[in-house]
Design a protein around this motif. Structure first.
Motif, PDB file in Angstrom:
ATOM      1  N   GLY A   1       0.790  -1.324  -0.070  1.00  0.00           N
ATOM      2  CA  GLY A   1      -0.149  -0.029  -0.058  1.00  0.00           C
ATOM      3  C   GLY A   1       1.066   1.054   0.039  1.00  0.00           C
ATOM      4  N   VAL A   2       1.072   1.870  -1.291  1.00  0.00           N
ATOM      5  CA  VAL A   2       1.966   3.009  -1.271  1.00  0.00           C
ATOM      6  C   VAL A   2       1.333   3.892  -1.003  1.00  0.00           C
ATOM      7  N   HIS A   3       1.942   4.971   0.326  1.00  0.00           N
ATOM      8  CA  HIS A   3       1.599   6.113   0.813  1.00  0.00           C
ATOM      9  C   HIS A   3       1.418   7.289  -0.174  1.00  0.00           C
ATOM     10  N   VAL A   4       0.319   7.721  -0.434  1.00  0.00           N
ATOM     11  CA  VAL A   4       0.047   8.740  -1.422  1.00  0.00           C
ATOM     12  C   VAL A   4      -0.250  10.197  -0.569  1.00  0.00           C
ATOM     13  N   PRO A   5       0.373  11.285  -0.736  1.00  0.00           N
ATOM     14  CA  PRO A   5      -0.013  12.465  -0.098  1.00  0.00           C
ATOM     15  C   PRO A   5      -1.769  12.634   0.083  1.00  0.00           C
ATOM     16  N   SER A   6      -2.272  12.849   0.961  1.00  0.00           N
ATOM     17  CA  SER A   6      -3.769  13.002   1.127  1.00  0.00           C
ATOM     18  C   SER A   6      -4.450  14.141   0.230  1.00  0.00           C
ATOM     19  N   TYR A   7      -3.681  15.282  -0.049  1.00  0.00           N
ATOM     20  CA  TYR A   7      -4.029  16.146  -0.906  1.00  0.00           C
ATOM     21  C   TYR A   7      -4.025  15.906  -2.147  1.00  0.00           C
TER      22      TYR A   7
END
Length: 306
Positions: free
Chosen positions: A191-197
């Motif tokens: 699960g790659v962390h993607v900037p929430s914005y």
């Protein structure tokens, strides 16, 4: 006992043994369209042969995810049917691998996972690997991080956990990992962390990271660089938008400080007795991760209603 092979049609002539199987199911959490972009890069780079076709009519709620049709003047002229297939591809070095790709089933999850398990055992799949994006309070100006999970701890020993225990909505891919693990099969998920914005936009950097993590876990030579051009264009657009807003600049700056603090704590823990020997307060809490996920799902739901 029910024969779950009736859920798919297996094409003749494929003698594949011991290959890796990648899994990308479109329908739940895929922040930044991470898994979708990664799968598209694979289809663009390699020829794909359909190995098995799932009975999508049994698995899909058409009213919740309506397929597109084309209407011209006074007639319907085209229809794009939904698909869920198992494909055979060959990487840059000619190594064969399987890709399970298509819409996430809405119904019959247990039957679906049992059917995929049957395919895994039929082809003696050596390792199953899933990939997707998850929204996280991280900045786009730092290297992408990942939540790695697996059916055996040894499979993700190189990845420190980001969270202890958290209750999350399930998905067909998550259930598939769980059921295959129960049956003794090796599965890894990234699960790659993607900037929430950026979670609601296509974020090629996350797809590049996903393919890189998969390549590292499987040894496959995947088309990581094929997304670089689009990533550079997206990076430039993001930088332009950030530069135009002092408020956004402050948000990014705060996220950078938080990210750097977390990474410093994690690096320090490498010299101690595991991650939890470091500062646990630097890790996002279960409530924080849950809030990020809820925001993402709410925003996506509003977008689908538009």
């Amino acid at each position: 006992m029910r024969d779950h092979a009736d859920l798919y049609e297996l094409q003749p002539g494929f003698d594949i043994r011991g290959a890796v199987m990648l899994v990308v199911l479109d329908g739940f959490v895929d922040a930044g369209s991470t898994g979708k972009q990664a799968a598209s890069a694979l289809f663009d780079a390699y020829s794909a042969e359909v190995v098995a076709t799932f009975d999508i009519d049994r698995l899909l709620d058409y009213r919740s995810r309506r397929p597109e049709m084309t209407f011209v003047e006074n007639a319907y002229t085209d229809y794009t049917p939904p698909k869920l297939n198992l494909y055979l591809m060959h990487d840059d070095e000619g190594t064969p691998f399987l890709l399970l790709y298509g819409l996430e089933p809405d119904t019959e999850w247990e039957a679906f996972t049992a059917a995929v398990r049957r395919l895994v055992e039929h082809f003696s799949v050596s390792l199953t690997v899933g990939m997707h994006g998850i929204p996280m309070s991280v900045p786009h100006t730092r290297p992408a991080t990942v939540t790695a999970h697996a059916t055996r701890p040894e499979l993700v020993a190189a990845h420190s956990p980001w969270i202890g225990r958290v209750e999350v909505p399930s998905s067909a891919a998550a259930l598939l990992e769980y059921r295959l693990g129960e049956a003794g099969h090796d599965v890894i998920g990234f699960g790659v962390h993607v900037p929430s914005y950026l979670a609601q936009s296509e974020y090629p950097r996350a797809a590049i990271a996903a393919l890189s993590y998969v390549a590292g876990a499987t040894g496959l030579a995947l088309p990581v660089q094929s997304l670089e051009e689009s990533a550079k264009g997206t990076d430039a657009e993001i930088d332009e938008q950030v530069a135009a807003s002092e408020e956004v600049q402050r948000v990014v700056s705060n996220l950078e400080r938080q990210y750097d603090d977390i990474m410093t704590a994690r690096q320090a823990s490498d010299n101690a007795d595991g991650l939890l020997a470091g500062d646990e307060t630097a890790l996002p809490t279960a409530d924080e991760l849950g809030a990020e996920l809820e925001r993402y799902l709410a925003e996506r739901e509003r977008g689908s209603e538009g």
